[in-house]
Design an enzyme around this catalytic site. Structure first.
Site, short mmCIF file in Angstrom:
data_model
loop_
_atom_site.label_atom_id
_atom_site.label_comp_id
_atom_site.label_asym_id
_atom_site.label_seq_id
_atom_site.Cartn_x
_atom_site.Cartn_y
_atom_site.Cartn_z
N GLU A 70 0.83 -1.20 0.00
CA GLU A 70 0.00 0.00 0.00
C GLU A 70 0.87 1.25 0.00
OE1 GLU A 70 -2.70 -0.35 3.37
OE2 GLU A 70 -2.63 -2.54 3.23
N GLU A 124 -9.91 5.44 3.12
CA GLU A 124 -10.21 4.62 4.31
C GLU A 124 -10.13 5.50 5.54
OE1 GLU A 124 -8.17 0.95 6.90
OE2 GLU A 124 -7.46 1.40 4.87
#
Length: 442
Positions: free
Chosen positions: A246, A357
């Site tokens: 990520e 997120e």
């Protein structure tokens, strides 16, 4: 006139003299003890910290002393010897660490190894899409510490120093620098507090991804929460064998101590249970550049109804050695995740996600007011809502291609939503985000 004690009074004088002598001695001893207890004006901050910790340990000898020892040991493990330290205007310290001494080289498989040279970029790397709004969009490749006008020497890598304050803010020293343990990354995540608004593809094998990510500074409702925007490359099931790499930007007061958007990396091989970490907080990601510090603040930020800024991220797998490489901006290779870190990702990804997120701890029993993206819903469009544009993936032939058949998911659309499209200017794109708690998201 008699000037001394007479024979009849000598005994009485002696009794008066002895108490006076004892009192004088007691005063001298007390004064000496007080002076010895005063701290030195020239003691270092580390010595002051040790003194404070020791004093606290005397009050609670077991717990406090153990925590202090753990903090000192972790700082020694994370902060490597540096050739130079740069003071950033935002308070960060950037250490210029010899490349072979960075935390990743604590891994047994990297002992004695040298940094690898970046592999060739994927095919179609230089193919760009015209941008009709380019006059209002700026490419961000600047970090706050660059304002100091100093650079790390060649042969070193720029690493943000971890401080004692960073560790004292952590909810757990054992899990410092990790995302909260969880199992589910895509589906409704009410049970574990993670909420998403993402675009994803999952119908092929993937060897990389690329996108331009709008940079904002969303408000965080509770210091233990975070808001991020990133690219995920995922492989495995959504059980305990989940592998991810990520990269993106995030605002995390607990991790960094402020509300600035910061460039970050992450990886895991067991669904965020015991492996992996942010940035350089474990032996994983290998940095190759002296110009970018992972974990340092990105500047400038986008302005509501004003100038927009974004960063371009590309992650791709080296077809020759199998490592996963990361690039920030045009031509700035940051480093790589060695293939031996992974199980499923040692081969390829089976899903790519782009988006936002947040962590919702439900402070005071209601939904968090932590924002995602710009803090505004996607329906407000350009200049107001956050976006991802030019979404691409790397295929089996090591070619960058548009992210076709993009699926959109907002697991709490009343709090954070997503709307996408495709055109000749931005390729595949979407707007996403929201304010969190509102009338429809109590």
């Amino acid at each position: 006139m008699q000037t001394s004690c007479g024979s009849k009074r000598r005994m009485a004088c002696s009794f008066h003299f002895v108490p006076l002598l004892l009192l004088t001695l007691l005063l001298l001893i007390s004064s000496a003890s007080s002076t010895a207890a005063l701290p030195s004006m020239h003691s270092s901050s580390e010595e002051d910290t040790a003194s404070n910790a020791t004093a606290a340990a005397r009050l609670r000898p077991g717990k406090e002393l153990l925590k202090y020892k753990r903090i000192r040991a972790l700082l020694k493990k994370l902060n490597k010897p540096s050739l130079k330290t740069i003071q950033s205007p935002d308070g960060d310290l950037i250490d210029c660490v010899p490349s072979h001494l960075q935390p990743a080289f604590d891994h047994p498989k990297l002992k004695g190894q040298k940094l690898l040279d970046p592999p060739e970029r994927p095919k179609n790397y230089n193919l760009t899409i015209a941008d009709s709004s380019s006059s209002r969009v700026g490419e961000v490749v600047v970090q706050a510490w660059h304002a100091a006008g100093e650079e790390c020497p060649e042969g070193t890598v720029a690493i943000r120093r971890t401080t004692e304050k960073d560790l004292l803010r952590a909810s757990s020293l054992r899990r410092y620098g990790r995302k909260p343990a969880r199992r589910n990354i895509r589906r409704d995540s009410t049970s574990n507090g993670h909420e998403h608004a993402v675009g994803y593809v999952n119908n092929e094998n993937y060897y990389g991804a690329k996108a331009s990510v709008n940079v904002w500074s969303p408000r965080i409702g509770d210091p233990s929460e975070f808001s991020l925007s990133q690219i995920w490359i995922i492989s495995g099931s959504f059980g305990n064998d989940l592998n991810t790499i990520e990269a993106g930007w995030q605002v995390s007061p607990e991790l960094y101590g402020d509300s600035n958007p910061r460039f970050f990396t992450y990886w895991t091989t067991d669904a965020y249970q015991e492996t992996g970490c942010y940035n350089h907080n474990c032996r994983g990601f290998v940095q190759t550049t002296n110009k970018i510090a992972i974990g340092a603040a990105i500047t400038p930020e986008s302005v509501y109804n004003g100038r927009q800024f974004d960063i371009t991220l590309m992650l791709w797998k080296d077809p020759k050695h199998g490592h996963w490489w990361l690039e920030l901006g045009p031509g700035m290779v940051v480093g790589y995740w060695p293939s031996y870190l992974f199980t499923h990702l040692a081969h390829h990804g089976n899903m790519v996600q782009f988006g936002g997120e947040v962590v919702n701890t439900r402070p005071s029993g209601s939904h968090t007011a932590t924002q995602m993206g710009s803090g505004h819903f996607p329906g407000e469009g350009f200049d107001r809502a956050a976006y991802f544009r030019n979404l691409q993936v790397v295929d089996w032939d090591n070619s960058l291609i548009p992210a076709a058949n993009l699926k959109l998911l907002a697991d709490h659309p009343a709090c954070y939503d997503i709307q996408g499209g495709s055109n000749s200017y931005w390729g595949s794109y979407f707007y996403y985000g929201g304010p969190g708690r509102n009338v429809k998201c109590p």
